[in-house]
Design an enzyme around this catalytic site. Structure first.
Site, PDB file in Angstrom:
ATOM      1  N   LYS A 105       0.856  -1.188   0.000  1.00  0.00           N
ATOM      2  CA  LYS A 105       0.000   0.000   0.000  1.00  0.00           C
ATOM      3  C   LYS A 105       0.885   1.228   0.000  1.00  0.00           C
ATOM      4  CE  LYS A 105      -4.426   0.877   0.037  1.00  0.00           C
ATOM      5  NZ  LYS A 105      -5.524   0.080  -0.525  1.00  0.00           N
ATOM      6  N   GLY A 217     -24.646   3.554   1.320  1.00  0.00           N
ATOM      7  CA  GLY A 217     -23.596   4.053   0.420  1.00  0.00           C
ATOM      8  C   GLY A 217     -24.028   3.813  -1.010  1.00  0.00           C
ATOM      9  N   GLY A 219     -22.036   4.882  -3.868  1.00  0.00           N
ATOM     10  CA  GLY A 219     -20.913   5.305  -4.712  1.00  0.00           C
ATOM     11  C   GLY A 219     -20.569   4.190  -5.674  1.00  0.00           C
ATOM     12  N   ASN A 220     -19.277   4.004  -5.952  1.00  0.00           N
ATOM     13  CA  ASN A 220     -18.859   2.978  -6.903  1.00  0.00           C
ATOM     14  C   ASN A 220     -19.373   1.602  -6.477  1.00  0.00           C
ATOM     15  OD1 ASN A 220     -16.887   0.712  -7.580  1.00  0.00           O
ATOM     16  ND2 ASN A 220     -16.360   2.248  -9.103  1.00  0.00           N
ATOM     17  N   GLY A 222     -21.602   0.665  -3.948  1.00  0.00           N
ATOM     18  CA  GLY A 222     -23.034   0.550  -3.627  1.00  0.00           C
ATOM     19  C   GLY A 222     -23.952   0.682  -4.827  1.00  0.00           C
TER      20      GLY A 222
HETATM   21  P1  NAD Z   1     -17.289   6.118  -3.199  1.00  0.00           P
HETATM   22  O1  NAD Z   1     -16.619   7.353  -2.721  1.00  0.00           O
HETATM   23  O2  NAD Z   1     -17.542   5.915  -4.648  1.00  0.00           O
HETATM   24  O3  NAD Z   1     -18.732   6.018  -2.491  1.00  0.00           O
HETATM   25  C1  NAD Z   1     -18.941   6.152  -1.112  1.00  0.00           C
HETATM   26  C2  NAD Z   1     -20.428   6.320  -0.858  1.00  0.00           C
HETATM   27  O4  NAD Z   1     -20.631   6.389   0.551  1.00  0.00           O
HETATM   28  C3  NAD Z   1     -21.013   7.618  -1.437  1.00  0.00           C
HETATM   29  O5  NAD Z   1     -22.299   7.345  -1.953  1.00  0.00           O
HETATM   30  C4  NAD Z   1     -21.114   8.509  -0.211  1.00  0.00           C
HETATM   31  O6  NAD Z   1     -22.157   9.474  -0.325  1.00  0.00           O
HETATM   32  C5  NAD Z   1     -21.445   7.484   0.852  1.00  0.00           C
HETATM   33  N1  NAD Z   1     -21.205   7.976   2.190  1.00  0.00           N
HETATM   34  C6  NAD Z   1     -20.211   8.795   2.653  1.00  0.00           C
HETATM   35  N2  NAD Z   1     -20.404   9.065   3.954  1.00  0.00           N
HETATM   36  C7  NAD Z   1     -21.525   8.392   4.330  1.00  0.00           C
HETATM   37  C8  NAD Z   1     -22.234   8.279   5.538  1.00  0.00           C
HETATM   38  N3  NAD Z   1     -21.865   8.952   6.637  1.00  0.00           N
HETATM   39  N4  NAD Z   1     -23.318   7.486   5.551  1.00  0.00           N
HETATM   40  C9  NAD Z   1     -23.722   6.839   4.443  1.00  0.00           C
HETATM   41  N5  NAD Z   1     -23.110   6.925   3.275  1.00  0.00           N
HETATM   42  C10 NAD Z   1     -22.026   7.700   3.215  1.00  0.00           C
HETATM   43  O7  NAD Z   1     -16.485   4.923  -2.571  1.00  0.00           O
HETATM   44  P2  NAD Z   1     -16.477   3.386  -3.020  1.00  0.00           P
HETATM   45  O8  NAD Z   1     -15.357   3.179  -3.943  1.00  0.00           O
HETATM   46  O9  NAD Z   1     -17.850   2.959  -3.395  1.00  0.00           O
HETATM   47  O10 NAD Z   1     -16.045   2.710  -1.635  1.00  0.00           O
HETATM   48  C11 NAD Z   1     -16.994   2.442  -0.610  1.00  0.00           C
HETATM   49  C12 NAD Z   1     -16.418   1.404   0.324  1.00  0.00           C
HETATM   50  O11 NAD Z   1     -16.106   0.246  -0.431  1.00  0.00           O
HETATM   51  C13 NAD Z   1     -15.128   1.805   1.034  1.00  0.00           C
HETATM   52  O12 NAD Z   1     -15.112   1.213   2.311  1.00  0.00           O
HETATM   53  C14 NAD Z   1     -14.066   1.207   0.167  1.00  0.00           C
HETATM   54  O13 NAD Z   1     -12.863   0.970   0.897  1.00  0.00           O
HETATM   55  C15 NAD Z   1     -14.748  -0.098  -0.214  1.00  0.00           C
HETATM   56  N6  NAD Z   1     -14.137  -0.700  -1.396  1.00  0.00           N
HETATM   57  C16 NAD Z   1     -14.254  -0.132  -2.631  1.00  0.00           C
HETATM   58  C17 NAD Z   1     -13.628  -0.726  -3.720  1.00  0.00           C
HETATM   59  C18 NAD Z   1     -13.760  -0.160  -5.110  1.00  0.00           C
HETATM   60  O14 NAD Z   1     -13.247  -0.792  -6.057  1.00  0.00           O
HETATM   61  N7  NAD Z   1     -14.451   0.944  -5.316  1.00  0.00           N
HETATM   62  C19 NAD Z   1     -12.853  -1.892  -3.535  1.00  0.00           C
HETATM   63  C20 NAD Z   1     -12.758  -2.451  -2.269  1.00  0.00           C
HETATM   64  C21 NAD Z   1     -13.410  -1.830  -1.208  1.00  0.00           C
END
Ligand code: NAD
Length: 415
Positions: A105, A217, A219-220, A222
Site C-alpha cells: 500500500k 452508500g 458510490g462505486n 453501492g
Molecule cells: P465512493 O466514494 O464511490 O462512495 C462512497 C459512498 O458512501 C457515497 O455514496 C457517499 O455518499 C457514501 N457515504 C459517505 N459518507 C456516508 C455516511 N456517513 N453514511 C452513508 N453513506 C455515506 O467509494 P467506493 O469506492 O464505493 O467505496 C466504498 C467502500 O467500499 C469503502 O469502504 C471502500 O474501501 C470499499 N471498497 C471499494 C472498492 C472499489 O473498487 N471501489 C474496492 C474495495 C473496497
C-alpha cells in the site's frame, strides 16, 4: 474503536487467527510486521511558485506469494500505520482469492481538494521518481485508492515508463482503457460481491429473486451493487443511502432510476415514491440482504442485536466491529467479510496486470467468467473452514488467507 491505531487492529486480527492455526512463533512474528517500507520526501513546485515538500510512503507487507499489490492513497490524514494496516489487509485479500500477489500500500499526506490538476500531476510524478526503484511489474504494482483515479495512474505509469525507457503498463493497474486498463474493472468490486452473495444465498436456501436488499452508500461499490442485484437476481432494492441520508420504499424501486436522480441532484434523497430513512435506521430494516458499502465501524456492539438482515455482504472495508461480529454470529446473521466480499476489485486488477504483461487483452464476458470462478472458490474455501472449525466467516477467511501466506514462506525457506 474508530480512534484505535489501524495497524494494531490488523495485528490483533492476525494474532487471533494465528492462535487458531497454531502458527509457529517465527511464522507469526514474520507476518506481524511489513517486510519493507520506504518513507520519502516529495518536493513539488506549486502554482504560486513556492516549493512544497510532501511526505510519502510505500509499504511492502509480504511478497511470499508474488509481487506486492495495493493502492496509493492521497489524503491529509494519511499515517504510516494506516498504510501498514492497509498493506496487511491487501496481503490477506490477495491470498483469499488465491491470486499470485502479495500485499502493499502507498500513501501521500496531501489535500487533493486544495490542489490544481498540474500540482497533482507533479506530485504523482514525484512519487514515482522517489518510490519507482522498488516498484515494477515483477516487484510491486500499485493501483488507485482514496483520491487517486485512472488519470493519476496514467501519469504514474508514464513517469515509470520514462525511468525504465520503455512503455511499461504492467507497473500499475486501474489505468484508463486506452492505456491498458481492463474491461470490467468499473463494476468489479460490486460484481465480485454479487457472486459471493449468490453463493451465500444458495447455502442459506434464500431465493434472491424474492429477496429485499438495503444498501448503505451509493458510490462505486453501492450503486453498481444495487443495479447488479436487480439485473442478476431480480432482487428488490428497498433502501439506499449516501452521506446526506437514505430513501426507503418497501415495494422496491429501480436502482438505475435512483442513479439518474443522484447524477442530476447530487444525492439519492428526494427520489419520487420513497420515504426518508436515516443511515442508522437503514441498517436495522427488516430486509433479507444488507450491503454496507460506505464507511467503517457502522455495525457495532450497540446496534448489532437489532440487525435483521439474514445476509450482510460487506462491500465496504471494516463496517463491522469485533464486538458486533460476536453478536451477529450468535444471532445467525451470515456475514460475508469485507476482504472476501470486496475482493473483486483487486481480482480484476490482477487480470489487468496479466493482460499487460502478456499483451493479450480480454473481452468483458471473459473477465466476468474468470472473476466468478475466483470469487466462488474463495467463498467456498472460507465456508468450508467456517463449518469445519465452527468459527464465523471472518475468522475463517483470515485462517485460509494466513495459512496460504505462511505456507508460501515455509516452502521458500524463509521461516
Ligand atoms: P465512493 O466514494 O464511490 O462512495 C462512497 C459512498 O458512501 C457515497 O455514496 C457517499 O455518499 C457514501 N457515504 C459517505 N459518507 C456516508 C455516511 N456517513 N453514511 C452513508 N453513506 C455515506 O467509494 P467506493 O469506492 O464505493 O467505496 C466504498 C467502500 O467500499 C469503502 O469502504 C471502500 O474501501 C470499499 N471498497 C471499494 C472498492 C472499489 O473498487 N471501489 C474496492 C474495495 C473496497
Amino acid at each position: 474503536m474508530a480512534n484505535r491505531n489501524p495497524f494494531e487492529i490488523a495485528q490483533a486480527q492476525l494474532d487471533r487467527a494465528a492462535k487458531l492455526l497454531n502458527l509457529e512463533p517465527g511464522v507469526h512474528a514474520m507476518l506481524r510486521e511489513p517486510m519493507r517500507e520506504l518513507h520519502v520526501s516529495l518536493p513539488v513546485k506549486m502554482d504560486d511558485g513556492t516549493t512544497k515538500v510532501f511526505k510519502g510512503f510505500r509499504v511492502q507487507y509480504n511478497d511470499a506469494r508474488g509481487p506486492n499489490k495495493g493502492g496509493i492513497r492521497f489524503h491529509p490524514d494519511e499515517t504510516i500505520d494506516t498504510v501498514r494496516a492497509l498493506a496487511a489487509w491487501m496481503t490477506w485479500k490477495c491470498a483469499i482469492v488465491d491470486i499470485p500477489l502479495g500485499g502493499g500500500k502507498g500513501g501521500v499526506v496531501c489535500n487533493p481538494k486544495e490542489m490544481s490538476q498540474r500540482e497533482l500531476e507533479q506530485l504523482s510524478r514525484a512519487y514515482i521518481d522517489a518510490v519507482g526503484r522498488i516498484l515494477g511489474p515483477e516487484k510491486d504494482i500499485p493501483a488507485p485508492d482514496v483520491y487517486t483515479n485512472p488519470q493519476t495512474m496514467a501519469w504514474m505509469m508514464d513517469e515509470f515508463s520514462k525511468l525504465r525507457g520503455y512503455y511499461c503498463p504492467g507497473v500499475i493497474t486501474g489505468k484508463p482503457l486506452e492505456l491498458g486498463g481492463s474491461e470490467g474493472r468499473g463494476d468489479a468490486t460490486a460484481r465480485g460481491g454479487m457472486y459471493t452473495l449468490r453463493e451465500a444465498a444458495k447455502f442459506l436456501d434464500i431465493d434472491l429473486s424474492k429477496a429485499t436488499v438495503a444498501i448503505q452508500g451509493f458510490g462505486n461499490a453501492g450503486s453498481f451493487a444495487a443495479i447488479l442485484a436487480e439485473e442478476m437476481f431480480g432482487s428488490k432494492i428497498v433502501a439506499v443511502s449516501d452521506s446526506r441520508g437514505g430513501i426507503f420504499n418497501p415495494d422496491g424501486f429501480s436502482a438505475k432510476a435512483v442513479l439518474d436522480h443522484k447524477n442530476k441532484t447530487g444525492s439519492v434523497i428526494g427520489f419520487p415514491g420513497t420515504k426518508p430513512v436515516s443511515n442508522e435506521e437503514l441498517l436495522e430494516l427488516d430486509v433479507d440482504v444488507l450491503l454496507p458499502s460506505a464507511l467503517e465501524n457502522v455495525i457495532t456492539g450497540e446496534n448489532a442485536s437489532r440487525i435483521k438482515a439474514k445476509i450482510i455482504g460487506e462491500l465496504a472495508n471494516g463496517p463491522t466491529t469485533p464486538e458486533a461480529d460476536d453478536i451477529l454470529y450468535k444471532n445467525n446473521r451470515f456475514v460475508i467479510p469485507d476482504f472476501l466480499c470486496n475482493a473483486g476489485g483487486v481480482t480484476v486488477s490482477y487480470f489487468e496486470w496479466v493482460q499487460n504483461i502478456t499483451g493479450d487483452y480480454w473481452e468483458e464476458e471473459y473477465v466476468h467468467e474468470r472473476l466468478d470462478k475466483k470469487m466462488t472458490k474463495a467463498f467456498h474455501d472460507t465456508l468450508t473452514v467456517s463449518l469445519e472449525r465452527k468459527v464465523d466467516m471472518r475468522t475463517a477467511a483470515y485462517m485460509v488467507a494466513i495459512q496460504r501466506v505462511a505456507e508460501a514462506m515455509k516452502l521458500r525457506g524463509w521461516v
